[in-house]
Design an enzyme around this catalytic site. Structure first.
Site, PDB file in Angstrom:
ATOM      1  N   HIS B  34       0.824  -1.205   0.000  1.00 61.41           N
ATOM      2  CA  HIS B  34       0.000   0.000   0.000  1.00 61.41           C
ATOM      3  C   HIS B  34       0.856   1.252   0.000  1.00 61.41           C
ATOM      4  O   HIS B  34       2.030   1.210   0.357  1.00 61.41           O
ATOM      5  CB  HIS B  34      -0.878   0.009   1.255  1.00 61.41           C
ATOM      6  CG  HIS B  34      -0.057   0.012   2.512  1.00 61.41           C
ATOM      7  ND1 HIS B  34       0.511  -1.150   3.012  1.00 61.41           N
ATOM      8  CD2 HIS B  34       0.354   1.013   3.323  1.00 61.41           C
ATOM      9  CE1 HIS B  34       1.210  -0.863   4.099  1.00 61.41           C
ATOM     10  NE2 HIS B  34       1.148   0.440   4.306  1.00 61.41           N
ATOM     11  N   HIS B 115       5.329   6.277  -1.031  1.00 52.90           N
ATOM     12  CA  HIS B 115       6.155   5.086  -1.272  1.00 52.90           C
ATOM     13  C   HIS B 115       5.377   3.824  -0.950  1.00 52.90           C
ATOM     14  O   HIS B 115       4.331   3.870  -0.290  1.00 52.90           O
ATOM     15  CB  HIS B 115       7.413   5.132  -0.400  1.00 52.90           C
ATOM     16  CG  HIS B 115       7.122   4.988   1.062  1.00 52.90           C
ATOM     17  ND1 HIS B 115       6.668   6.044   1.850  1.00 52.90           N
ATOM     18  CD2 HIS B 115       7.183   3.909   1.899  1.00 52.90           C
ATOM     19  CE1 HIS B 115       6.485   5.619   3.086  1.00 52.90           C
ATOM     20  NE2 HIS B 115       6.774   4.334   3.149  1.00 52.90           N
TER      21      HIS B 115
END
Lengths: 171, 171
Positions: B34, B115
């Site tokens: 995620h 990220h």
């Protein structure tokens, strides 16, 4: 892609189930504790918008699911799965049947038996030992669950939520 | 209860991240791959309806997130976390800032650096070895993500989705 439809109970109840699952359930890390409303089925990614709309329209019919986990049971000898039995209700049976009929994908392998798995992939001896223990401890939890989730499976077996649907109806 | 807001990339991209995570990420089994849009924050269960409505109104403003994972980077020496760098965009920065401002719970610990974590809790030597390898392999994935998820954490550290929000706006 493989999809399923589940209801997650409250955090408190999930934490309780996990105290057993972390020791006894080989799928412990793949998904958090849940009640399966529609067994895993294959669907094309391009069909998922339609499937999602169908689920949304069913979810609108139903009120939050009233659940009562009443005892520890086992699917033995069919499988060595130990679970919290959720008392069958018309509401649970109906939402399961609506999802099954509307999606019409993947015939159900079993009669619908609402449950939360707490142990699986046990040897026969492990099953007997652990079932004996857990049945004595038992469970008695009542709550309502106000939403259901469409989840999909990654290659490693873990499940991610695609969409949530609030149960905003009256049935 | 501890909550967070994340965006899950496509199954294909999650599968790619998991090929590394299963070996190198200590949180591998706690949540699927995620992008964190709002770091974990504590909130009372009684406030979650309001929080959810706030997120829904923000989600309505934004179009699907355009993401480009462009290279493998590391937060070393701050932490030994290796990640797929997501190229910063105004869209990502704005949705993060909107969520941060609106919820106003838990000051961000770091500057927002979009990220996908692929390795963490490594020793310094492991970090250097693995980062060297993964940086060489690299990554170059572009896609759009059409929804975000409010997730909550169980006592064992795993995360369950509370609600999904489709990004149906224009920004």
């Amino acid at each position: 892609m493989k999809y399923g439809i589940v209801a997650f109970p409250s955090k408190r109840f999930q934490d309780l189930a996990n105290t057993y699952r972390k020791r006894y359930d080989s799928h412990y890390s793949k998904i958090t504790p849940h009640i399966t409303l529609k067994e895993a089925f294959e669907a094309d990614e391009s069909d998922i918008q339609d499937i999602s709309q169908t689920i949304a329209s069913i979810a609108q019919k139903y009120a939050p699911l009233m659940i009562h986990a009443s005892k520890v049971s086992s699917f033995y000898p069919t499988t060595n799965v130990i679970y919290f039995k959720i008392e069958p209700t018309n509401q649970l049976q109906n939402i399961h049947q609506d999802l099954q009929n509307a999606l019409n994908i993947g015939k159900p392998k079993h009669v619908f038996t609402p449950h939360i798995t707490i142990a699986q992939d046990l040897t026969a001896t492990e099953h007997d030992d652990i079932f004996g223990q857990l049945r004595m401890i038992g469970v008695n939890e009542q709550e309502s669950i106000d939403r259901i989730h469409l989840v999909y499976q990654l290659e490693d077996g873990s499940w991610t939520t695609y969409e949530t649907y609030r149960l905003t109806g009256a049935e």
